[in-house]
Motif scaffolding. Structure first.
Motif, PDB file in Angstrom:
ATOM      1  N   ALA A 114       0.820  -1.217   0.000  1.00 48.96           N
ATOM      2  CA  ALA A 114       0.000   0.000   0.000  1.00 48.96           C
ATOM      3  C   ALA A 114       0.849   1.260   0.000  1.00 48.96           C
ATOM      4  CB  ALA A 114      -0.951  -0.006   1.198  1.00 48.96           C
ATOM      5  N   VAL A 115       2.021   1.216   0.657  1.00 48.57           N
ATOM      6  CA  VAL A 115       2.857   2.406   0.775  1.00 48.57           C
ATOM      7  C   VAL A 115       3.494   2.778  -0.568  1.00 48.57           C
ATOM      8  CG1 VAL A 115       5.002   1.219   1.393  1.00 48.57           C
ATOM      9  CG2 VAL A 115       4.562   3.510   2.298  1.00 48.57           C
ATOM     10  N   CYS A 116       3.513   1.847  -1.521  1.00 48.07           N
ATOM     11  CA  CYS A 116       4.070   2.153  -2.849  1.00 48.07           C
ATOM     12  C   CYS A 116       3.010   1.948  -3.934  1.00 48.07           C
ATOM     13  CB  CYS A 116       5.312   1.308  -3.129  1.00 48.07           C
ATOM     14  SG  CYS A 116       5.012  -0.475  -3.225  1.00 48.07           S
ATOM     15  N   CYS A 117       1.762   2.322  -3.615  1.00 44.92           N
ATOM     16  CA  CYS A 117       0.656   2.036  -4.536  1.00 44.92           C
ATOM     17  C   CYS A 117       0.799   2.761  -5.867  1.00 44.92           C
ATOM     18  CB  CYS A 117      -0.688   2.341  -3.884  1.00 44.92           C
ATOM     19  SG  CYS A 117      -0.802   3.923  -3.053  1.00 44.92           S
ATOM     20  N   ASP A 118       1.441   3.935  -5.914  1.00 48.58           N
ATOM     21  CA  ASP A 118       1.677   4.614  -7.196  1.00 48.58           C
ATOM     22  C   ASP A 118       2.542   3.745  -8.105  1.00 48.58           C
ATOM     23  OD1 ASP A 118       0.229   6.995  -6.886  1.00 48.58           O
ATOM     24  OD2 ASP A 118       1.847   7.943  -5.771  1.00 48.58           O
ATOM     25  N   PHE A 119       3.610   3.182  -7.527  1.00 50.92           N
ATOM     26  CA  PHE A 119       4.512   2.331  -8.300  1.00 50.92           C
ATOM     27  C   PHE A 119       3.801   1.052  -8.757  1.00 50.92           C
ATOM     28  CE2 PHE A 119       7.762  -1.172  -8.029  1.00 50.92           C
ATOM     29  CZ  PHE A 119       8.338  -0.921  -9.257  1.00 50.92           C
ATOM     30  N   VAL A 120       3.064   0.436  -7.845  1.00 49.48           N
ATOM     31  CA  VAL A 120       2.333  -0.785  -8.179  1.00 49.48           C
ATOM     32  C   VAL A 120       1.355  -0.527  -9.324  1.00 49.48           C
ATOM     33  CG1 VAL A 120       0.644  -2.454  -7.319  1.00 49.48           C
ATOM     34  CG2 VAL A 120       2.581  -1.795  -5.884  1.00 49.48           C
ATOM     35  N   PHE A 121       0.623   0.584  -9.222  1.00 51.57           N
ATOM     36  CA  PHE A 121      -0.321   0.923 -10.288  1.00 51.57           C
ATOM     37  C   PHE A 121       0.407   1.143 -11.610  1.00 51.57           C
ATOM     38  CE2 PHE A 121      -2.156   4.342 -12.870  1.00 51.57           C
ATOM     39  CZ  PHE A 121      -3.349   3.743 -13.244  1.00 51.57           C
ATOM     40  N   GLY A 122       1.504   1.897 -11.588  1.00 47.78           N
ATOM     41  CA  GLY A 122       2.256   2.183 -12.810  1.00 47.78           C
ATOM     42  C   GLY A 122       2.748   0.918 -13.492  1.00 47.78           C
ATOM     43  N   VAL A 123       3.240  -0.033 -12.699  1.00 47.75           N
ATOM     44  CA  VAL A 123       3.713  -1.303 -13.263  1.00 47.75           C
ATOM     45  C   VAL A 123       2.552  -2.062 -13.900  1.00 47.75           C
ATOM     46  CG1 VAL A 123       4.684  -3.566 -12.710  1.00 47.75           C
ATOM     47  CG2 VAL A 123       5.682  -1.501 -11.708  1.00 47.75           C
ATOM     48  N   ARG A 124       1.462  -2.170 -13.165  1.00 47.69           N
ATOM     49  CA  ARG A 124       0.318  -2.931 -13.672  1.00 47.69           C
ATOM     50  C   ARG A 124      -0.281  -2.292 -14.918  1.00 47.69           C
ATOM     51  NH1 ARG A 124      -2.301  -4.254  -7.695  1.00 47.69           N
ATOM     52  NH2 ARG A 124      -1.033  -6.108  -7.289  1.00 47.69           N
ATOM     53  N   LEU A 125      -0.349  -0.968 -14.931  1.00 50.29           N
ATOM     54  CA  LEU A 125      -0.893  -0.281 -16.106  1.00 50.29           C
ATOM     55  C   LEU A 125      -0.006  -0.507 -17.323  1.00 50.29           C
ATOM     56  CD1 LEU A 125      -2.731   2.972 -16.471  1.00 50.29           C
ATOM     57  CD2 LEU A 125      -0.567   2.834 -17.703  1.00 50.29           C
ATOM     58  N   CYS A 126       1.312  -0.368 -17.153  1.00 50.13           N
ATOM     59  CA  CYS A 126       2.220  -0.528 -18.287  1.00 50.13           C
ATOM     60  C   CYS A 126       2.260  -1.971 -18.782  1.00 50.13           C
ATOM     61  CB  CYS A 126       3.625  -0.048 -17.911  1.00 50.13           C
ATOM     62  SG  CYS A 126       3.755   1.749 -17.724  1.00 50.13           S
ATOM     63  N   LEU A 127       2.142  -2.927 -17.868  1.00 48.71           N
ATOM     64  CA  LEU A 127       2.102  -4.335 -18.277  1.00 48.71           C
ATOM     65  C   LEU A 127       0.853  -4.631 -19.099  1.00 48.71           C
ATOM     66  CD1 LEU A 127       3.343  -6.150 -15.046  1.00 48.71           C
ATOM     67  CD2 LEU A 127       4.528  -6.053 -17.250  1.00 48.71           C
ATOM     68  N   ALA A 128      -0.232  -3.919 -18.803  1.00 44.60           N
ATOM     69  CA  ALA A 128      -1.497  -4.159 -19.504  1.00 44.60           C
ATOM     70  C   ALA A 128      -1.654  -3.325 -20.769  1.00 44.60           C
ATOM     71  CB  ALA A 128      -2.668  -3.879 -18.560  1.00 44.60           C
ATOM     72  N   ALA A 129      -0.908  -2.241 -20.878  1.00 46.23           N
ATOM     73  CA  ALA A 129      -1.080  -1.308 -22.006  1.00 46.23           C
ATOM     74  C   ALA A 129      -0.553  -1.899 -23.311  1.00 46.23           C
ATOM     75  CB  ALA A 129      -0.372  -0.001 -21.706  1.00 46.23           C
ATOM     76  N   ARG A 130      -1.248  -1.577 -24.373  1.00 52.67           N
ATOM     77  CA  ARG A 130      -0.813  -2.004 -25.706  1.00 52.67           C
ATOM     78  C   ARG A 130       0.461  -1.267 -26.099  1.00 52.67           C
ATOM     79  NH1 ARG A 130      -5.298  -1.427 -27.809  1.00 52.67           N
ATOM     80  NH2 ARG A 130      -5.088   0.715 -28.567  1.00 52.67           N
TER      81      ARG A 130
END
Length: 340
Positions: free
Chosen positions: A192-208
């Motif tokens: 939770a303390v690094c949720c920005d990073f977690v979100f960024g990784v997940r978004l980029c992994l999913a992005a075309r």
């Protein structure tokens, strides 16, 4: 497209009304005017809401909601994503701010590369008063691989998130993708303390496709109240959580070099944190199993960290007898209280 595309600026805030006003003003000053500013307020009182009402009561672009009870950072941002009605979503935190042309510059990338799902640029670094530090800004962007050589479409979109090239805010992405990914650490609270990073990784992994613009679009303000600063020397530091997240992440073979590159930066930081918090054995194991992060022993930093680990182990041994004595004393006291 620049005129017709509606952009939702998602703005979480907590008890920082003065900084929030500066952030809102930077959003309203955008050269791309088709926006909404969706605000989620976790403040413990109504001061922020009253201030927004006084300053921006007649601006229909601002959609304000106070969260009662407070949601916390991750759930607050997640709720903002759900409330957003635009075609694109941009996240900005309340202590940071956008440059006037940020959305226009990022949105233009969809005309150049119609298949992309996210775009981002460089960040300025500023002190608590908002004064930009040019030298620090240059160092920060180079550290996160935001350079002229990297401009344009990213060959591996997932790599962009893993090596933290994708910023914590000031990015622009398709709303459908953002809503599908969601925000937060999921069921694992240690992230939770690094949720920005977690979100960024997940978004980029999913992005075309993801595009990097080699221009400044936002300003990151360093304050003592930020999560990364407030926890940076503690067992709850965001860098330690980011390392654990990266270690646990399941990746395809082509992204393993990206993980290694990210750990190359994180491992020495985490070893130092473990030593500072008297977790000598864990720090030693991490250093020895990731020697590449110390240039296989050619880095002076390794020997400094080994010294820190030795000191941590010595302090732990010194405190152990005192702790046992304190526990014994507490046991005696408890026993005595039971005697009538």
């Amino acid at each position: 497209m620049t005129i017709t595309t509606r952009v939702s600026i998602c703005l979480p805030t907590y008890n920082r009304p003065d900084l929030l006003i500066r952030c809102i003003e930077s959003c309203l000053a955008q050269t791309h005017s088709n926006i909404e500013i969706v605000i989620g307020d976790d403040s413990p009182d109504t001061h922020t809401g009253h201030l927004i009402a006084r300053r921006f009561a007649h601006d229909a672009r601002i959609v304000y909601r106070r969260n009662v009870p407070a949601l916390g950072q991750a759930r607050n941002v997640a709720s903002l994503f759900e409330r957003a009605s635009g075609d694109k979503i941009l996240l900005i935190h309340d202590d940071d701010f956008l440059l006037d042309t940020a959305i226009e510059r990022l949105l233009a990338q969809w005309a150049l590369h119609p298949g992309i799902e996210a775009a981002f640029g460089k960040q300025y670094e500023a002190d608590a008063s908002g004064r930009i530090d040019q030298a620090a800004s240059g160092r920060m962007n180079r550290a996160y691989h935001r350079t002229a050589a990297a401009a344009g479409l990213q060959r591996l979109a997932g790599r962009t998130g893993i090596v933290q090239m994708f910023p914590n805010n000031g990015w622009l992405a398709n709303a459908a993708l953002v809503k599908r990914i969601g925000y937060g650490a999921g069921d694992n609270e240690q992230f939770a303390v690094c949720c920005d990073f977690v979100f960024g990784v997940r978004l980029c992994l999913a992005a075309r496709d993801v595009c990097y613009v080699d221009e400044y679009v936002s300003c990151y303000r360093k304050t003592a109240q930020s999560v990364s600063q407030a926890t940076r020397l503690t067992p709850g530091a965001s860098s330690l959580a980011a390392w654990r997240f990266l270690e646990a992440l399941t990746l395809p073979p082509e992204l393993e070099p990206a993980r290694r590159l990210a750990l190359h930066r994180l491992v020495p930081i985490v070893v130092s944190l473990l030593a500072r918090n008297r977790q000598a054995r864990a720090g030693l194991n991490l250093a020895l199993t990731h020697l590449y992060a110390y240039r296989f022993g050619l880095s002076v930093r390794l020997y400094y960290h080994l010294l820190m680990i030795w000191k941590s182990a010595w302090l732990a041994r010194q405190s152990a007898p005192a702790q046992r004595f304190e526990n014994d004393e507490q046991g005696v006291n408890v026993t005595r209280t039971r005697v009538p």
